[in-house]
Design a protein around this motif. Structure first.
Motif, short mmCIF file in Angstrom:
data_model
loop_
_atom_site.label_atom_id
_atom_site.label_comp_id
_atom_site.label_asym_id
_atom_site.label_seq_id
_atom_site.Cartn_x
_atom_site.Cartn_y
_atom_site.Cartn_z
N GLU A 86 0.85 -0.99 0.60
CA GLU A 86 0.17 -0.34 -0.13
C GLU A 86 1.31 1.21 -0.32
O GLU A 86 1.64 1.02 0.67
N VAL A 87 0.60 2.33 -0.66
CA VAL A 87 0.77 3.48 -0.84
C VAL A 87 0.30 4.37 0.10
O VAL A 87 -1.09 4.98 0.09
N PHE A 88 0.38 4.68 1.46
CA PHE A 88 -0.15 4.72 2.65
C PHE A 88 -0.65 6.68 2.29
O PHE A 88 -2.03 6.70 2.82
N ARG A 89 -0.01 7.03 2.03
CA ARG A 89 0.78 8.87 1.53
C ARG A 89 -1.02 8.68 0.71
O ARG A 89 -1.85 9.26 0.91
N ASP A 90 -1.62 7.85 -0.07
CA ASP A 90 -2.30 7.62 -1.50
C ASP A 90 -3.60 7.66 -0.78
O ASP A 90 -4.41 7.92 -1.72
N GLN A 91 -3.81 7.28 0.13
CA GLN A 91 -4.98 7.31 1.47
C GLN A 91 -5.19 8.46 1.43
O GLN A 91 -6.54 7.84 1.80
N TRP A 92 -4.92 9.03 1.51
CA TRP A 92 -5.37 10.24 2.36
C TRP A 92 -5.94 11.82 1.53
O TRP A 92 -5.68 11.54 0.21
N GLN A 93 -6.77 12.23 2.13
CA GLN A 93 -7.96 13.34 1.00
C GLN A 93 -7.38 14.88 0.87
O GLN A 93 -7.49 15.20 2.22
N GLU A 94 -6.94 15.59 0.07
CA GLU A 94 -6.71 16.40 0.66
C GLU A 94 -8.04 17.68 1.42
O GLU A 94 -8.97 17.84 0.40
#
Length: 383
Positions: free
Chosen positions: A313-321
């Motif tokens: 998993e790319v953990f940073r990609d799982q967050w929303q701006e």
């Protein structure tokens, strides 16, 4: 439209913060926009009077920005009835005495922090200002930053549910000064001159935590000097007698636990120089100076600990701006505008010398906690 000139004695503008943030990006920026409109047909026009110890530096600044007034005589400025406000961005060790003089002269005061070198002095300034009936304010710029304004929006909207914890990371590598010039003045690393990262940063953490999450009830800190020798502005080595890193745990009202690391001896592996992660039962957020990202409970992934295989998993990609949803001005300028409106239009304002004293108190208790190796309660202070 009526233009009202506000003369502001600015002490310490030859320093980095006093010059860049307070003079150029705040008061001169207000002049560039035509002044500060009060909403009743009055426009405030700030007129800086540059104050300091080095005449050539003050003269050069005044000439660079087309300013008429500068002086090395603080007493004369404070005796001038046309000066409305005294602002202080000096080194910490010189601030308390100058603020006392300004209050005694009946000037409204606005100051950088810490307001004094100890809690007794900071509280005395607040008492003197209250007795004098002047308006007073302390710079608490970080709550005006876009990232933290977005975080405040999330808190006010109930995004987090019950907030559990706050994790803060602040700092960067400040060069020792031997083979590359240091980014901070050498007095920052001498305790005898009012230096140290606890004295510098704990007042920031106090108002950030207080404003967003609740009053600090206890502190447990470890302060240390990771780099014991540095080189000053003339290239001479000196012993660093002040702490350059501090690791603090703060218990807040309501049970929130905050952990904040502060260091001038850390290399940055994060998106911004300061970041706060807030975790709650319904969602989490990571806020920096300008950006804020969120992960809601409904969109939280289900990681599984398995050290035997690479992370898929790319953990940073799982967050929303979080969107801007508006324009954000310079945080220092925004607070200057509020203080000027407070002085000249009696607008509400609570970032005063008592709030500044709470920051000094937390720094003092943080250093004591580190020296004694134990958690300390933070009593509520009042005049």
């Amino acid at each position: 439209m009526t233009r009202k000139t506000v003369r502001i004695a600015m002490n310490g503008v030859t320093g980095r913060m006093g010059y860049r943030q307070h003079l150029v990006r705040s008061l001169l920026a207000l002049r560039d926009q035509g002044g500060l409109a009060l909403g009743d047909g009055t426009v405030l026009w700030p007129e800086p009077v540059l104050v300091g110890r080095r005449a050539p530096a003050l003269e050069a600044l005044a000439e660079r920005h087309g300013l008429e007034h500068w002086t090395t005589d603080l007493d004369a400025v404070l005796a001038d009835p046309s000066v409305d406000i005294y602002f202080d961005a000096q080194v910490t060790s010189a601030r308390e005495e100058a603020l006392r003089k300004a209050i005694a002269a009946g000037k409204h005061v606005y100051t950088e922090k810490p307001t004094a070198t100890g809690l007794d002095g900071a509280l005395e300034l607040a008492r003197l200002a209250a007795a004098a009936g002047i308006k007073h304010g302390v710079v608490q710029d970080k709550v005006f930053l876009p990232g933290l304004l977005k975080l405040k929006r999330l808190i006010d909207g109930g995004f987090f549910g019950r907030i559990l914890s706050v994790r803060g990371e602040f700092g960067y590598w400040v060069f020792e000064g031997d083979w590359q010039e240091a980014q901070r003045p050498s007095w920052n690393y001498r305790a005898e001159d009012g230096g140290g990262i606890v004295v510098d940063m704990f007042p920031h953490w106090e108002y950030v935590l207080h404003e967003l999450f609740g009053r600090v009830r206890s502190v447990q800190a470890l302060a240390t000097t990771h780099v014991p020798q540095r080189w000053d502005e003339s290239g001479k080595p000196y012993d660093a007698t002040a702490d350059d890193a501090a690791y603090g745990i703060f218990e807040l009202e309501g049970g929130v636990v905050a952990q904040i690391n502060s260091s001038w001896a850390v290399r940055v592996h994060r998106d911004e120089l300061v970041e706060f992660q807030v975790d709650g039962t319904e969602g989490s957020a990571v806020a920096g100076l300008r950006t804020c990202r969120v992960q809601h409970r409904s969109a939280t992934p289900k990681p599984v600990w398995n050290p035997d295989v690479p992370a898929a998993e790319v953990f940073r990609d799982q967050w929303q701006e979080v969107p801007d949803n508006g324009e954000f001005d310079n945080g220092f300028k925004a607070q200057w505008e509020l203080f000027l409106k407070h002085v000249h239009a009696d607008a509400p304002y609570h970032w005063d010398l008592l709030a500044g004293a709470r920051g000094v108190q937390l720094a003092e208790l943080g250093l004591r906690s580190s020296a004694e190796g134990r958690r300390l309660d933070v009593p509520e202070i009042q005049l």
